[in-house]
Design a protein around this motif. Sequence first.
Motif, PDB file in Angstrom:
ATOM      1  N   SER A  50       0.782  -1.422  -0.037  1.00  0.00           N
ATOM      2  CA  SER A  50       0.001   0.222  -0.244  1.00  0.00           C
ATOM      3  C   SER A  50       0.992   1.862   0.260  1.00  0.00           C
ATOM      4  O   SER A  50       0.621   1.894  -0.590  1.00  0.00           O
ATOM      5  CB  SER A  50      -0.790   0.142   0.989  1.00  0.00           C
ATOM      6  OG  SER A  50      -1.758  -1.075   1.342  1.00  0.00           O
ATOM      7  N   GLU A  51       1.941   1.004   0.813  1.00  0.00           N
ATOM      8  CA  GLU A  51       2.758   2.361   0.395  1.00  0.00           C
ATOM      9  C   GLU A  51       3.335   2.882  -0.442  1.00  0.00           C
ATOM     10  O   GLU A  51       4.158   4.274  -0.632  1.00  0.00           O
ATOM     11  CB  GLU A  51       4.270   2.689   1.811  1.00  0.00           C
ATOM     12  CG  GLU A  51       3.369   2.020   3.165  1.00  0.00           C
ATOM     13  CD  GLU A  51       2.277   3.083   3.292  1.00  0.00           C
ATOM     14  OE1 GLU A  51       2.636   4.530   3.515  1.00  0.00           O
ATOM     15  OE2 GLU A  51       1.500   3.273   3.612  1.00  0.00           O
ATOM     16  N   THR A  52       4.458   1.966  -1.180  1.00  0.00           N
ATOM     17  CA  THR A  52       5.046   2.191  -1.769  1.00  0.00           C
ATOM     18  C   THR A  52       4.867   1.487  -2.895  1.00  0.00           C
ATOM     19  O   THR A  52       4.748   2.715  -4.073  1.00  0.00           O
ATOM     20  CB  THR A  52       6.081   1.335  -1.666  1.00  0.00           C
ATOM     21  OG1 THR A  52       6.033  -0.301  -1.739  1.00  0.00           O
ATOM     22  CG2 THR A  52       6.896   1.917  -1.016  1.00  0.00           C
ATOM     23  N   ASP A  53       4.301   0.359  -3.454  1.00  0.00           N
ATOM     24  CA  ASP A  53       3.613  -0.209  -4.631  1.00  0.00           C
ATOM     25  C   ASP A  53       2.703   1.034  -5.964  1.00  0.00           C
ATOM     26  O   ASP A  53       2.681   0.180  -7.210  1.00  0.00           O
ATOM     27  CB  ASP A  53       2.934  -1.590  -4.625  1.00  0.00           C
ATOM     28  CG  ASP A  53       4.577  -2.388  -4.531  1.00  0.00           C
ATOM     29  OD1 ASP A  53       5.531  -1.588  -4.409  1.00  0.00           O
ATOM     30  OD2 ASP A  53       4.133  -3.501  -3.852  1.00  0.00           O
ATOM     31  N   LEU A  54       1.776   1.374  -5.309  1.00  0.00           N
ATOM     32  CA  LEU A  54       0.664   2.003  -5.626  1.00  0.00           C
ATOM     33  C   LEU A  54       0.951   2.738  -6.472  1.00  0.00           C
ATOM     34  O   LEU A  54       0.277   3.475  -8.116  1.00  0.00           O
ATOM     35  CB  LEU A  54      -0.740   2.068  -4.799  1.00  0.00           C
ATOM     36  CG  LEU A  54      -1.077   1.011  -4.311  1.00  0.00           C
ATOM     37  CD1 LEU A  54      -2.075   1.447  -3.152  1.00  0.00           C
ATOM     38  CD2 LEU A  54      -1.222   0.019  -5.618  1.00  0.00           C
ATOM     39  N   HIS A  55       1.712   3.518  -6.264  1.00  0.00           N
ATOM     40  CA  HIS A  55       2.775   5.256  -6.661  1.00  0.00           C
ATOM     41  C   HIS A  55       3.352   4.305  -8.188  1.00  0.00           C
ATOM     42  O   HIS A  55       3.326   5.488  -8.388  1.00  0.00           O
ATOM     43  CB  HIS A  55       4.072   5.807  -5.659  1.00  0.00           C
ATOM     44  CG  HIS A  55       3.594   6.295  -4.456  1.00  0.00           C
ATOM     45  ND1 HIS A  55       2.831   6.719  -4.507  1.00  0.00           N
ATOM     46  CD2 HIS A  55       3.692   5.405  -3.186  1.00  0.00           C
ATOM     47  CE1 HIS A  55       2.576   7.612  -3.319  1.00  0.00           C
ATOM     48  NE2 HIS A  55       2.955   6.961  -1.907  1.00  0.00           N
ATOM     49  N   ALA A  56       4.167   2.711  -8.346  1.00  0.00           N
ATOM     50  CA  ALA A  56       4.385   2.529  -9.622  1.00  0.00           C
ATOM     51  C   ALA A  56       3.093   2.646 -10.174  1.00  0.00           C
ATOM     52  O   ALA A  56       3.597   3.124 -11.810  1.00  0.00           O
ATOM     53  CB  ALA A  56       5.082   1.097  -9.001  1.00  0.00           C
ATOM     54  N   LYS A  58       0.809   4.869 -10.493  1.00  0.00           N
ATOM     55  CA  LYS A  58       0.266   5.902 -11.014  1.00  0.00           C
ATOM     56  C   LYS A  58      -0.030   7.044 -12.235  1.00  0.00           C
ATOM     57  O   LYS A  58       1.209   6.617 -12.786  1.00  0.00           O
ATOM     58  CB  LYS A  58       1.183   7.300  -9.906  1.00  0.00           C
ATOM     59  CG  LYS A  58      -0.186   8.538  -9.507  1.00  0.00           C
ATOM     60  CD  LYS A  58       0.838   9.543  -8.900  1.00  0.00           C
ATOM     61  CE  LYS A  58       0.476  10.843  -9.189  1.00  0.00           C
ATOM     62  NZ  LYS A  58       0.956  10.900  -7.941  1.00  0.00           N
ATOM     63  N   HIS A  68      -6.176  -3.621  -3.806  1.00  0.00           N
ATOM     64  CA  HIS A  68      -6.261  -2.832  -3.864  1.00  0.00           C
ATOM     65  C   HIS A  68      -7.344  -2.294  -5.498  1.00  0.00           C
ATOM     66  O   HIS A  68      -7.073  -1.461  -6.166  1.00  0.00           O
ATOM     67  CB  HIS A  68      -4.588  -1.816  -4.359  1.00  0.00           C
ATOM     68  CG  HIS A  68      -4.348  -2.092  -3.575  1.00  0.00           C
ATOM     69  ND1 HIS A  68      -4.591  -1.543  -2.586  1.00  0.00           N
ATOM     70  CD2 HIS A  68      -2.774  -2.460  -2.698  1.00  0.00           C
ATOM     71  CE1 HIS A  68      -3.553  -1.576  -1.253  1.00  0.00           C
ATOM     72  NE2 HIS A  68      -3.035  -2.301  -1.627  1.00  0.00           N
TER      73      HIS A  68
END
Length: 196
Positions: A50-56, A58, A68
């Motif tokens: 949730s903290e890092t991969d979702l930014h990938a 974007k 997610h």
Amino acid sequence: MEEQYSLCCYSEIRPDQIGLGFHIEHIENKSQKPERTFDYDNLAASALDSETDLHAFKGRASEVFGGHALGKSDSVDIKRFVSCHQPDCSRFFAYLSDGRIVPADRLSAEDEDRALYTIGSLNLNSPFLQNLRQQWWDELQELFDAHINQEMSLHHLASIDLVPRGKQLSPFFSLTRNFFGEIAEDVLKHDFDELN
């Protein structure tokens, strides 16, 4: 992670092999059933931290999958949703050479609806997953053809990706099982009955 042989509960990718993380997934969403928030039978490890991969992802929301995915973050109809904890969950799905996941043949109308609902809710045909599955299928096909041409054992080939090494499996266990068909069933029956 150990119970799931390092596979994502929904996509069966190995996040550790492609630079992604995991999050603790609530099969029945916390917002729907708060009383199941800490129920171990309602938890699983799902790809995409949730903290890092979702930014990938974007700007590519259509590629987000699993816990997610937009369809899963909304309330899910748990009567239609095929849970990864359901012992026979794999019978609902089949895999195609182009990387898509589809309802398995010979399902009842109700079970086909459940499969389609689950595929859609989890976005299991996201371009990201479809591409990875197609690459995996192509690799299996190439190895399969080489083994046929060189008269090598298909059972040994299948066992490479169907039998755990330590407490880890290769990605896309169900796709691999689907690909090898009866050979896979024979390998699992003789070499690793725990996964049957």
